[in-house]
Design an enzyme around this catalytic site. Structure first.
Site, short mmCIF file in Angstrom:
data_model
loop_
_atom_site.label_atom_id
_atom_site.label_comp_id
_atom_site.label_asym_id
_atom_site.label_seq_id
_atom_site.Cartn_x
_atom_site.Cartn_y
_atom_site.Cartn_z
N MET A 293 -6.22 -3.26 -4.94
CA MET A 293 -6.15 -3.21 -3.49
C MET A 293 -5.74 -1.82 -2.99
O MET A 293 -4.94 -1.15 -3.63
CB MET A 293 -5.13 -4.22 -2.97
N GLY A 294 -6.23 -1.46 -1.82
CA GLY A 294 -5.86 -0.18 -1.23
C GLY A 294 -7.04 0.42 -0.48
O GLY A 294 -7.98 0.88 -1.10
N ASP B 132 0.82 -1.22 0.00
CA ASP B 132 0.00 0.00 0.00
C ASP B 132 0.85 1.27 0.00
O ASP B 132 0.36 2.34 -0.32
CB ASP B 132 -0.91 0.03 1.23
#
Lengths: 388, 388
Positions: A176-177, A134
């Site tokens: 994703m995140g 991230d």
């Protein structure tokens, strides 16, 4: 110190988190002959339960092979220890006679190490070594694991854009995140030219509106005859709720043990599919989540990332000898440098994309944002320009 | 013949379909000095509409760069021409003065070429050059595009399995493939040992039952503490309907212009999520579709696949000079060989996985199936065995 060193891995795996273990083990063996080096299985859980693998005498070629292997070879955990759990971990460390505990993870991991430091009263050195795809740790220019993940995402969007040049339509790729948009932003790193996708990039740092999204897609289709969209799973609506929660309803959405909304299901896919089907009927559209591929796809391990992850482990061994702290990867204007920072400066904080990395007017990266990505993820493949 | 050669690409792109264009162009230029070589944009559509890119004098280094680029650089089409459409294509070919038409695609493409051959009365040579990630062309041992896609899938499941060793749970990965399970089967190619996933492989060649699936997952969790599942998007229930259709309902399911059920939406993801949530409550589960990545991810282009695709194009140029036909990649027991076969032998047929490639008792590959995969997709990465 000769003593006993404990190493563990926490949170989501990355493509290079094993390099950090190996870097730490080899540095400890070099600087502290006679020291015992134990790997704890599944993060703090292994310390609590006394579940270790002995790395003291493992052959270097074997270790280095583990280093080149994605995911967390010691196993990982999602446990975020509270004070009571930390006490059990501390007892575990005392029982095994630990002098230092190196924990590789994100900001939660740094927080755990801070709690343990306060509880241990200076007898054990607690070190946090950074990792996260991230890229959301404060004090860091970037984090080990991010570059490999970013390369996967950049390559995925370059590839999908080429695919949609051949067969036009709308593509939404969910990345994703939860809170930080760096990985989604990486989708733009390898654009070939002004016609290339992703044409729209939605990150958690900007409020998301379905109306605005539909307008953006329409405008992109008119201009480029196709529309490639990169969107963070964690995008939020203007009221601060995650898009998933807004769509599914706060009462119905799934949550984990920490109350975090589950972002990984197909609800978001479906929401985008339905919005596109209803408001842009007849257009070919595909919605996919990139899922776990970015964080550990074996074909996208960056050599730079691997080396930095290894070096972060070696540096962590030094920080252990100095009494503890958090390892930070910083940028001195020319290269990545390693510095020791206080655990508390990283713990429980989230680094977001700087505001000037994003354009004001459109959902896209600014020149400053692209410059950051191009420094970390320079173009890797030569690509011929399609005839369509 | 000097004359005019037309080349086009049809159907879903692959990582190496451009190599076939380049192989054909360079072979034609070598053997037929003075010939004109035109690429048709978006398959037969460009022939119908007179939309060409002139490849006659394009620099070889430029062409070879296009060859190394995934997806269809000339653009592709999903059009499956009927007799009336074929007549327009034939008129287009006559108008441009074509002597040969090389069309790169799957079994539909071979069918189109057969119709055109019958209609043209011998004045134009029609050639089908094979490509498909589905690997479902009869007469072929395997098809250009499959090996790269299979490597992506093998690497994806190896990586996900490593991820789930670190953080155990259930993973379902949905892989493209409507009728043939080869690509889904490739998920098993790079298993490290008897503990490795995928632990369950569901292909369209075997009837799918949700009850059986849940039992399989339970048994796998008991044995391996995690469960990695590879499933073809085209799996069907015992009544012959696709699983998507069974779940969504025959009246509600989306269909394309040809009446094919749309497999690519999130319905299948959701069905697996719900079945797992209801019948294995409390277990961590993740369902992802690999989506378009296998067919064109720029980081997983196999050099062997690229060379074979190039050679298939060069061979197609020879078949054009001989009056037409379909190019087949066959296996002589030691290596891949190229043969000319009749268009009609490939047209409108689907090659399924041989029955003996699948185990009788469990949802997995047999030794014969694994041997086939290991011949085409040998291990590519050295991997260290995790400690968990």
């Amino acid at each position: 110190m000769a003593g006993t060193f404990i190493i563990a891995q926490g949170g989501g795996p990355t493509a290079v988190i094993n390099q950090t273990v190996v870097g730490a083990v080899l540095e400890i063996r070099k600087n502290h002959p006679g020291a015992r080096v134990l790997g704890s299985r599944h993060g703090v859980r292994g310390v609590r339960d006394g579940d270790y693998v002995d790395l003291t005498d493992m052959r270097e070629d074997q270790l280095r092979l583990i280093g080149r292997t994605p995911s967390a070879a010691l196993g990982s955990t999602r446990d975020k220890p509270d004070a009571a759990y930390c006490e059990l971990v501390l007892k575990g460390l005392q029982k095994i006679g630990a002098d230092a505990f190196i924990y590789i993870g994100g900001n939660d991991t740094s927080g755990t190490q801070q709690i343990l430091t306060d509880a241990a009263g200076g007898k054990i050195a607690f070190v946090h070594a950074p990792k996260t795809i991230d890229n959301d740790l404060v004090e860091n220019d970037h984090t080990p694991g991010f570059i490999s993940a970013a390369e996967f995402v950049a390559g995925a969007f370059l590839s999908v854009d080429l695919d949609f040049r051949a067969l036009p339509g709308i593509y939404v790729g969910i990345v994703m995140g939860r809170h930080a948009g760096f990985l989604t932003a990486a989708s733009a790193a390898w654009r070939l030219d002004g016609d290339s996708g992703p044409h729209l990039v939605y990150v958690p740092e900007r409020a998301f509106s379905v109306d605005r999204f539909i307008d953006d897609v329409k405008a992109t289709m008119a201009k480029h005859k196709r529309c490639i969209v990169a969107v963070s799973e964690g995008v939020s609506t203007a009221d601060g709720r995650s898009l998933v929660e807004t769509i599914v309803g706060s009462d119905k959405v799934e949550r984990d043990a920490h109350g975090n909304v589950k972002l990984s299901g197909s609800d978001l896919n479906r929401a985008f599919e339905q919005a596109l089907a209803e408001r842009l009927p007849g257009k070919r559209a595909r919605v996919d989540a990139l899922g776990y591929m970015p964080r550990g796809y074996i074909g996208a391990v960056s050599p730079v990332d691997a080396q930095e992850a290894f070096d972060a482990g070696a540096f962590a061994a030094g920080v252990a000898a100095e009494g503890g702290g958090s390892v930070a990867l910083q940028y001195d204007g020319k290269k990545t440098v390693f510095r020791k920072v206080p655990l508390s400066s990283v713990a429980a904080k989230t680094r977001h994309m700087p505001d000037d990395y994003l354009r004001k007017d459109t959902n896209d990266l600014s020149d400053a944002g692209l410059a950051y990505l191009h420094r970390l993820v320079p173009a890797k493949y030569q690509v011929g320009k399609p005839f369509v």
